[in-house]
Scaffold this active site. Structure first.
Site, PDB file in Angstrom:
ATOM      1  N   SER A 126       0.850  -1.183   0.000  1.00 58.84           N
ATOM      2  CA  SER A 126       0.000   0.000   0.000  1.00 58.84           C
ATOM      3  C   SER A 126       0.887   1.235   0.000  1.00 58.84           C
ATOM      4  CB  SER A 126      -0.914   0.013   1.232  1.00 58.84           C
ATOM      5  OG  SER A 126      -1.658   1.216   1.273  1.00 58.84           O
ATOM      6  N   ASN A 128       0.047   4.209   0.584  1.00 52.52           N
ATOM      7  CA  ASN A 128      -0.331   4.973   1.772  1.00 52.52           C
ATOM      8  C   ASN A 128      -1.171   4.036   2.623  1.00 52.52           C
ATOM      9  OD1 ASN A 128      -1.753   6.586   3.699  1.00 52.52           O
ATOM     10  ND2 ASN A 128      -1.306   8.391   2.482  1.00 52.52           N
ATOM     11  N   HIS A 158       0.353  20.111   1.908  1.00 56.89           N
ATOM     12  CA  HIS A 158       1.508  19.586   2.631  1.00 56.89           C
ATOM     13  C   HIS A 158       2.389  20.733   3.133  1.00 56.89           C
ATOM     14  CE1 HIS A 158       0.316  15.784   0.757  1.00 56.89           C
ATOM     15  NE2 HIS A 158       1.015  15.205   1.705  1.00 56.89           N
ATOM     16  N   LYS A 162       7.785  20.824   0.859  1.00 58.82           N
ATOM     17  CA  LYS A 162       7.522  19.711  -0.062  1.00 58.82           C
ATOM     18  C   LYS A 162       7.298  20.263  -1.467  1.00 58.82           C
ATOM     19  CE  LYS A 162       4.448  15.728  -0.781  1.00 58.82           C
ATOM     20  NZ  LYS A 162       5.461  14.666  -0.776  1.00 58.82           N
ATOM     21  N   GLY A 167       2.320  11.867  -3.775  1.00 61.02           N
ATOM     22  CA  GLY A 167       2.140  10.573  -4.433  1.00 61.02           C
ATOM     23  C   GLY A 167       0.755  10.011  -4.182  1.00 61.02           C
ATOM     24  N   THR A 168       0.234  10.235  -2.977  1.00 62.89           N
ATOM     25  CA  THR A 168      -1.111   9.759  -2.652  1.00 62.89           C
ATOM     26  C   THR A 168      -2.150  10.471  -3.513  1.00 62.89           C
ATOM     27  OG1 THR A 168      -0.507   9.241  -0.365  1.00 62.89           O
ATOM     28  CG2 THR A 168      -2.835   9.579  -0.810  1.00 62.89           C
TER      29      THR A 168
END
Length: 259
Positions: A126, A128, A158, A162, A167-168
């Site tokens: 997974s 996340n 975020h 960052k 990615g999520t």
């Protein structure tokens, strides 16, 4: 269930603290690249009161085969990097150890290797592993199926430093058939991670939102995963596979109270 952790960065430490406090798991060891902290106790290092061994080892100290032979575990939890699988993958399969990988970015070749290992042992991956994000993904897919005509927006927030898109958020967009370029990003302060899916109906709006308050949320996801992987046959699993059975609720009609 006896478990070992590969990787001891910020997230690995947070997950270790959750596992130490849980009565469902026993943390046998942690393996990290550096020899720094070698042979330290994880409970002592994190300041968690626990009788579990949780000894810190480096990759140089033992081969993975030696590690699984000397300090057996039921599951290995990977919060290291893509290359971590090279260290423990085959040995885990040989010893029948369940692999739970929470690596967010795997190359296709590494994913293929994970699938190959799943023919020899139980494997779950997974990107996340929080329960909330995976619930959100399933709920979003259901809502899109019910109402494919809605306008959909994906927003991620975020911490200020960052740079790349979450990615999520990319996974959410792809899951909903959206272009990654359409994701809206917010960068401010020390936000750990917020993901929101907005469904714009003609006369109503639905917002599905998940916020990570601390990295311990990943530990809760790991506990859910290892508990629900118990007794599963060899094969490749996702968090969705483990969560979907919980969507089969036994209803008795309308949820509205009468009167």
């Amino acid at each position: 269930m006896n478990v070992g952790i590969i990787g001891f960065g910020k997230t690995g430490k947070a997950v270790a603290s959750v596992l130490l406090e849980s009565k469902k798991t026993k943390l046998q060891w942690v393996v990290r690249r550096s020899r720094l902290l070698e042979h330290r106790s994880v409970p002592e290092f994190l300041g968690v009161e626990s009788a579990e061994p949780g000894c810190i080892h480096s990759k140089e100290e033992f081969s993975a085969d030696e590690l699984f032979s000397r300090f057996p575990v039921d599951a290995v939890i990977d919060f290291s990097s893509e290359s971590g699988l090279e260290y423990y993958g085959d040995a885990a399969a040989d010893h029948g150890v369940t692999i739970v990988s929470a690596i967010s970015n795997y190359q296709k070749t590494t994913l293929r290797r994970l699938h190959k290992l799943s023919k020899r042992t139980v494997v779950m991956h997974s990107p996340n592993i929080t329960v909330g994000i995976n619930f959100l993904l399933i709920a979003a897919k259901i809502l899109k199926t019910i109402a494919p005509y809605t306008d959909i927006e994906v927003i991620e927030e975020h911490f200020k430093m960052k740079k790349e898109v979450s990615g999520t958020a990319k996974i959410i967009a792809r899951t909903l058939g959206m272009e990654v370029e359409s994701i809206k990003s917010v960068r401010a302060g020390g936000i750990i991670g917020v993901h929101e899916i907005l469904f714009g109906f003609p006369y109503q709006t639905v917002r599905l939102k998940h916020e990570s308050i601390t990295r311990e949320a990943f530990g809760n996801g790991i506990l859910f995963a290892v508990e629900n992987l118990k007794g599963k046959p060899k094969g490749f699993y996702s968090m969705e596979d483990l969560l979907l059975p919980y969507f089969k609720l036994q209803g008795s009609g309308s949820g509205w109270a009468e009167g």
